[in-house]
Design a protein around this motif. Structure first.
Motif, short mmCIF file in Angstrom:
data_model
loop_
_atom_site.label_atom_id
_atom_site.label_comp_id
_atom_site.label_asym_id
_atom_site.label_seq_id
_atom_site.Cartn_x
_atom_site.Cartn_y
_atom_site.Cartn_z
N VAL A 6 -9.83 -5.56 0.86
CA VAL A 6 -10.25 -4.16 0.93
C VAL A 6 -9.46 -3.50 2.05
CG1 VAL A 6 -12.18 -2.57 1.26
CG2 VAL A 6 -12.55 -4.76 0.11
N TYR A 7 -8.83 -2.38 1.73
CA TYR A 7 -8.04 -1.62 2.70
C TYR A 7 -8.68 -0.25 2.87
CZ TYR A 7 -4.48 -5.18 2.09
OH TYR A 7 -3.81 -6.37 2.05
N MET A 8 -8.77 0.19 4.11
CA MET A 8 -9.32 1.51 4.41
C MET A 8 -8.35 2.24 5.31
SD MET A 8 -12.86 2.62 6.33
CE MET A 8 -12.45 1.73 7.81
N VAL A 9 -8.10 3.53 5.02
CA VAL A 9 -7.27 4.35 5.88
C VAL A 9 -8.16 5.43 6.47
CG1 VAL A 9 -6.52 5.93 4.03
CG2 VAL A 9 -5.12 5.67 6.08
N TYR A 10 -7.95 5.71 7.76
CA TYR A 10 -8.67 6.79 8.43
C TYR A 10 -7.82 7.27 9.58
CZ TYR A 10 -9.96 3.46 12.10
OH TYR A 10 -9.91 2.55 13.12
N SER A 11 -8.16 8.43 10.08
CA SER A 11 -7.48 8.89 11.28
C SER A 11 -8.53 9.08 12.35
CB SER A 11 -6.71 10.18 11.03
OG SER A 11 -7.57 11.25 10.84
N ASP A 12 -8.15 8.77 13.57
CA ASP A 12 -9.10 8.97 14.66
C ASP A 12 -8.52 9.95 15.66
OD1 ASP A 12 -7.20 7.37 15.84
OD2 ASP A 12 -8.59 5.87 16.56
N LYS A 13 -9.41 10.71 16.22
CA LYS A 13 -9.05 11.69 17.22
C LYS A 13 -9.69 11.22 18.52
CE LYS A 13 -8.67 16.67 17.52
NZ LYS A 13 -9.02 17.93 16.92
N LEU A 14 -8.99 11.40 19.61
CA LEU A 14 -9.42 10.90 20.90
C LEU A 14 -10.85 11.29 21.25
CD1 LEU A 14 -8.45 9.39 23.42
CD2 LEU A 14 -7.76 11.57 24.36
N CYS A 51 0.85 -1.19 0.00
CA CYS A 51 0.00 0.00 0.00
C CYS A 51 0.88 1.24 0.00
CB CYS A 51 -0.90 0.03 1.23
SG CYS A 51 -2.13 -1.29 1.27
N HIS A 52 0.42 2.26 -0.69
CA HIS A 52 1.06 3.58 -0.68
C HIS A 52 0.05 4.58 -0.16
CE1 HIS A 52 3.58 1.35 -3.50
NE2 HIS A 52 4.55 2.14 -3.05
N SER A 67 -6.26 15.35 8.87
CA SER A 67 -6.70 13.98 8.63
C SER A 67 -6.82 13.60 7.16
CB SER A 67 -8.06 13.76 9.31
OG SER A 67 -7.94 13.95 10.68
N ASP A 68 -6.35 14.44 6.26
CA ASP A 68 -6.45 14.15 4.83
C ASP A 68 -5.37 13.14 4.43
OD1 ASP A 68 -8.47 16.10 4.57
OD2 ASP A 68 -6.95 17.66 4.43
N ILE A 69 -5.79 11.90 4.14
CA ILE A 69 -4.86 10.83 3.80
C ILE A 69 -5.43 10.09 2.60
CG2 ILE A 69 -3.68 8.76 4.64
CD1 ILE A 69 -4.51 9.80 7.52
N SER A 70 -4.60 9.86 1.59
CA SER A 70 -5.05 9.06 0.45
C SER A 70 -4.35 7.71 0.48
CB SER A 70 -4.78 9.79 -0.86
OG SER A 70 -3.39 9.93 -1.06
N LEU A 71 -4.95 6.71 -0.17
CA LEU A 71 -4.46 5.34 -0.09
C LEU A 71 -4.63 4.63 -1.42
CD1 LEU A 71 -3.59 2.89 1.81
CD2 LEU A 71 -6.04 2.45 2.02
N SER A 108 -12.83 11.24 13.14
CA SER A 108 -12.62 11.92 11.86
C SER A 108 -13.40 11.20 10.78
CB SER A 108 -11.14 11.93 11.50
OG SER A 108 -10.98 12.44 10.21
N PRO A 109 -14.22 11.90 10.02
CA PRO A 109 -14.96 11.24 8.95
C PRO A 109 -14.14 11.05 7.67
CG PRO A 109 -15.55 13.54 9.04
CD PRO A 109 -14.60 13.29 10.18
N LYS A 110 -12.93 11.63 7.62
CA LYS A 110 -12.13 11.54 6.41
C LYS A 110 -11.49 10.17 6.31
CE LYS A 110 -11.41 16.44 6.29
NZ LYS A 110 -10.47 17.53 6.19
N ASN A 111 -11.60 9.57 5.12
CA ASN A 111 -11.08 8.23 4.92
C ASN A 111 -10.82 8.00 3.44
OD1 ASN A 111 -13.53 6.86 3.65
ND2 ASN A 111 -14.38 7.83 5.47
N SER A 112 -10.17 6.91 3.13
CA SER A 112 -9.92 6.50 1.76
C SER A 112 -9.92 4.99 1.72
CB SER A 112 -8.58 7.07 1.29
OG SER A 112 -8.33 6.71 -0.05
N THR A 113 -10.36 4.41 0.61
CA THR A 113 -10.47 2.96 0.47
C THR A 113 -9.77 2.51 -0.80
OG1 THR A 113 -12.61 3.01 1.60
CG2 THR A 113 -12.09 1.02 0.35
N SER A 114 -9.15 1.35 -0.75
CA SER A 114 -8.51 0.75 -1.91
C SER A 114 -8.78 -0.74 -1.88
CB SER A 114 -7.00 1.02 -1.89
OG SER A 114 -6.39 0.54 -3.07
N SER A 115 -8.92 -1.35 -3.05
CA SER A 115 -9.18 -2.79 -3.09
C SER A 115 -8.15 -3.49 -3.96
CB SER A 115 -10.60 -3.07 -3.59
OG SER A 115 -10.79 -2.53 -4.88
N VAL A 116 -7.88 -4.75 -3.62
CA VAL A 116 -6.90 -5.57 -4.33
C VAL A 116 -7.57 -6.89 -4.69
CG1 VAL A 116 -4.65 -6.69 -4.22
CG2 VAL A 116 -5.02 -4.53 -3.02
N PRO A 117 -7.96 -7.09 -5.97
CA PRO A 117 -8.51 -8.38 -6.35
C PRO A 117 -7.41 -9.45 -6.29
CG PRO A 117 -8.41 -6.89 -8.24
CD PRO A 117 -7.93 -6.14 -7.05
#
Length: 182
Positions: free
Chosen positions: A142-150, A71-72, A92-96, A154-163
């Protein structure tokens, strides 16, 4: 009982104690995974005259439980003096993007939504997580990246899939992710 006023020596001692605490926690706050991600490159986005610039940084990480998947992710890194000292709270802006890079082999069974990678995004309150799941019907990781705050998350997330597909002519035994991730 009367309260004694703090002398200048007491306040200096407290400042030094806080500084020692910050540097003691700093190395452990950068990553929360077995392996550090590989820095691919950084690009400056905001120029600052005296302190370090704000940047976007792209990292690569191999899935520790699934051989053949990498993953990148790209994250913003705060510049300025707070960013330089590791005290700035990162956004929290992260792309995946995750891809098959070889024959896919599962090393062990795991659970849906299990952490694949973690990294702190602020000194105490925020962390980034990449989690792994399985779409058993389509045999896709299926991979999902997100950040959480205590406090608020955070609703910001990104998803990537690998068949999961054969890799070359010699890879005929394609594993089913549903047999390893439940």
């Amino acid at each position: 009982m009367t309260r004694k006023a703090l002398s200048p020596d007491d306040t200096r001692w407290r400042r030094w104690a806080l500084l020692v605490l910050v540097f003691a926690l700093w190395p452990g706050s950068l990553a929360y995974a077995a392996d550090e991600p590989d820095l691919i490159f950084r690009r400056s986005t905001v120029f600052k005259w005296v302190s370090p610039n704000d940047k976007l940084a792209t990292y690569g990480v191999d899935d520790p439980e699934v051989e053949g998947v990498a993953c990148h992710f790209t994250i913003p890194e705060k510049g300025g003096f707070k960013g330089w000292l590791g005290l700035a709270e990162e956004v929290s802006d992260i792309s995946l993007a995750c891809r098959q890079i070889g024959p896919i082999r599962f090393k062990a069974k795991s659970e849906q939504g299990e952490d694949m990678f973690r990294q702190r995004r602020s000194l105490f309150f925020k962390k980034m997580q990449i989690v792994r799941g399985c779409d058993a019907k389509r045999n896709v990781l299926v991979y999902m990246v997100y950040s959480d705050k205590l406090i608020e998350g955070s609703p910001k997330n990104s998803t990537s899939s690998v068949p999961i597909m054969p890799w070359g002519a010699t890879d005929s035994a394609v594993q089913k992710c549903g047999e390893f991730i439940q």
